[in-house]
Each structure stands twice: as structure tokens, then as C-alpha cells.
Design an enzyme around this catalytic site. Sequence first.
Site, mmCIF file in Angstrom:
data_model
loop_
_atom_site.group_PDB
_atom_site.id
_atom_site.type_symbol
_atom_site.label_atom_id
_atom_site.label_comp_id
_atom_site.label_asym_id
_atom_site.label_seq_id
_atom_site.Cartn_x
_atom_site.Cartn_y
_atom_site.Cartn_z
ATOM 1 N N ASP A 38 0.907 -1.201 0.025
ATOM 2 C CA ASP A 38 0.049 0.081 0.006
ATOM 3 C C ASP A 38 0.968 1.288 -0.070
ATOM 4 O O ASP A 38 2.085 1.391 0.318
ATOM 5 C CB ASP A 38 -0.951 0.013 1.162
ATOM 6 N N GLU B 142 0.348 -1.236 5.824
ATOM 7 C CA GLU B 142 1.455 -1.009 6.465
ATOM 8 C C GLU B 142 1.235 0.557 7.003
ATOM 9 O O GLU B 142 1.644 1.188 7.990
ATOM 10 C CB GLU B 142 2.669 -1.074 5.790
#
Length: 378
Positions: free
Chosen positions: A125, A189
Site C-alpha cells: 500500500d 502498513e
Amino acid sequence: MQFRTSHLLSFGLASVVVVIFLRTLRLSTVEKSDADHGHPSLMSVGEEHFQRLSRAIQIRTISWSITDYNSSALDHFQTFLRQEYAAVFTCPFITVEVVSNYSFLFTVSGSDSSLQPYLLMSHIDVVPAVSKEWTVDPFAGDIDDTYIWGRGAIDVKNTLLAIMEAVNGMVTSNRRPKRTFYVAFGHDEEVGGVQGAAVTASLLQQRGVHFDFILDEGMVVVEDTVIPGRLAALVGVAEKGLLTIRLSINMTGGHSSAPRAESSLSAMARAVAKLSQTPHPHHFGHGVEVDMLEQLAPYFPIARRVFISNLWLFGPLVAWLFSQKPETAAGIRTTTSVTIFNSGIKANVIPGYAEAIVNHRVNPRDSFDEVGHFCVGL
């Protein structure tokens, strides 16, 4: 007596000068690397690799919050990895697991099970990007003569694809590692890793897996930041803690035609200004930065090499120099960043409520309690 004292001072000063000279001389030799740049296991990087990173950047795997992320883009990215690295996903000695629907855990089984495994990590991400703040489309993956541009180009689809390229190169060359290693890619994350890294860690803990070392996304190659006019590839050996504080204040609101001496907005503005303008104490000289600087000393201009080679004397001056640049200052202290400020509903209405979010990246030598007390004390 005065003559004797003068001689002693002269001797002491001369001794200091000799020590400075010898230490500077000792740290002026460049040690040659033992790396064999012609080793057959080293990959050459070409246009196809650049294009793959460009295509990865174009997939908008944005995380906005713990519960709000681009699930369709995450599905797309899964498909992208499976197509681009089909050899990895079908390799007989590699086990692929999908964790929490979107994260990946690869187990690359080595030929010697007696060796303790290691773990390579990255994340899928990225944080949101405001297009008007960019000179290019942040999700176009543009490539020019020097750079690949886009959100995720350095945080951190570059390392993710580097790992996949390395594993793919190993598999397609019919090589198997001696030591088992794991590869973990989280999908959340940027918002805490609760569903990705945390669940993966729990899974590995349940299986009793212990690692010889863990290599996460790490740091970057910087230019003219650590060494004037030179590139330096920094190796991160620790990670800062993350502490986010919400500040809020309620006061009497009103109409802008009859303002009071202070409003919730102005009071909050003063508070966050004080937080921003008061840095936490630095910890220069108590971490790995000393070893790093001594290793880099031969590459500094001679004048600065004198200071770098003699931190026992010039440490406070070097610490001050570090504090002058945001990139180096962040390496020696806890940092404070005001990232969100909310107040007001209308141009002619004095707000009664104001809120600010303050993000701290906590130096390993500080505790969360110490950071909190420092902020409250201001």
C-alpha cells in the site's frame, strides 16, 4: 610558576593537536570493498524492470485508514504479481500464502534446514497523493532519463519489486538457496499494519519460526545530505516508534464581528506552533551515527574530516550541523510534525472547537512517556 604553567598548557595543546592529526590520518584511508561486481548471481537491471515498477505504481493501492483502503486495487496488484512473476508462484520449493485477503507470505525453502531462516519485508500500500502538489501525475509511473516518478516509487514498491525480481531471477536460473528465507508483503502498513504485518507475525509465531535477521524497507540513497556533493546509501539498523497525539480545545464561539481576545483556533495555533518550534533533545553520540560517520570520514572534504574523525572533541559542533537539515536532524532526535488541523465552519463564525493531530517519530532512546511529558511540559 607562571612559566611552568605556560609550558604545561602548551604541552597539553600540542598533545590535543597531535591526537586530532593522528585520528584524522587514521580515518583518511578508504578500504577497498571485497564485493565481486562480476559475480554471476548479480542481476543487470534494464528497461523491462523499469517498466514493471512503472506499472506497479499505476495501481492505486491507497490506504486511507485501518478500515478504508482500495480493495479493488489490492486485487489488481495481486493479479499483477502473479502474472509478472509466474515462475515464483509456481516454483515447487516456494509456498505462497495470502494473509487477510491481500497480504502475501512466501516461504522459500532452502536445501539446508539446519540454518536459521531470515525474513525480507516490504508493503503493497501507499499513502494518498494530492495531484496538485505534484509536478507529474503521481500514479502515472512516468519514466524520464533519471527517475521513475510516482507514489510508491521510493515508499516502497521499489523494494517490493526488487525482492520479487531477485527471487524470480533465482528461480528462472534454476538455483535454490541453501538457507530458507521468508518474504512478507503487507497491504496496510501505511495505516498500522494491523491486518497485514501483525497477522503475519502472529502466524509465524504460532509456527515457532525464529529469524536470523529481518530486512525491512530500510532507508534511501541520499545526495549532498550526509556527505557534501556525494551519494550515500544509508543502512537502517533500528526503527523509530510512532506516537500520535490528538489535541483539542473547547471555548466559547461567536460572531467574527465581536471577537474575544483569544479563540479556540488561535489558542490551538499557539500550542502547535510551540510544539513545532521546540525540538526534542538530540541523542547524537549515543547511537550508531558515530560508527557511520567514522566509516564515511574518508569521503568528506579534509576540513570536515578533521571534525568527523574527532567527535570526542567536536561532537557538539557536528550535532549542531546535523540539526540544520531536516533529513539529518531526524536521525538524532524524536521529531514532531503537526499533520492535521481542524477548526471552523464558516468565514464569519468564530469556532468554539479546534483540534490538531501531532505525529511523533520516537527515537529509540526516548520512551513514549518521555515524549508525552515533554509535550505537556511545553
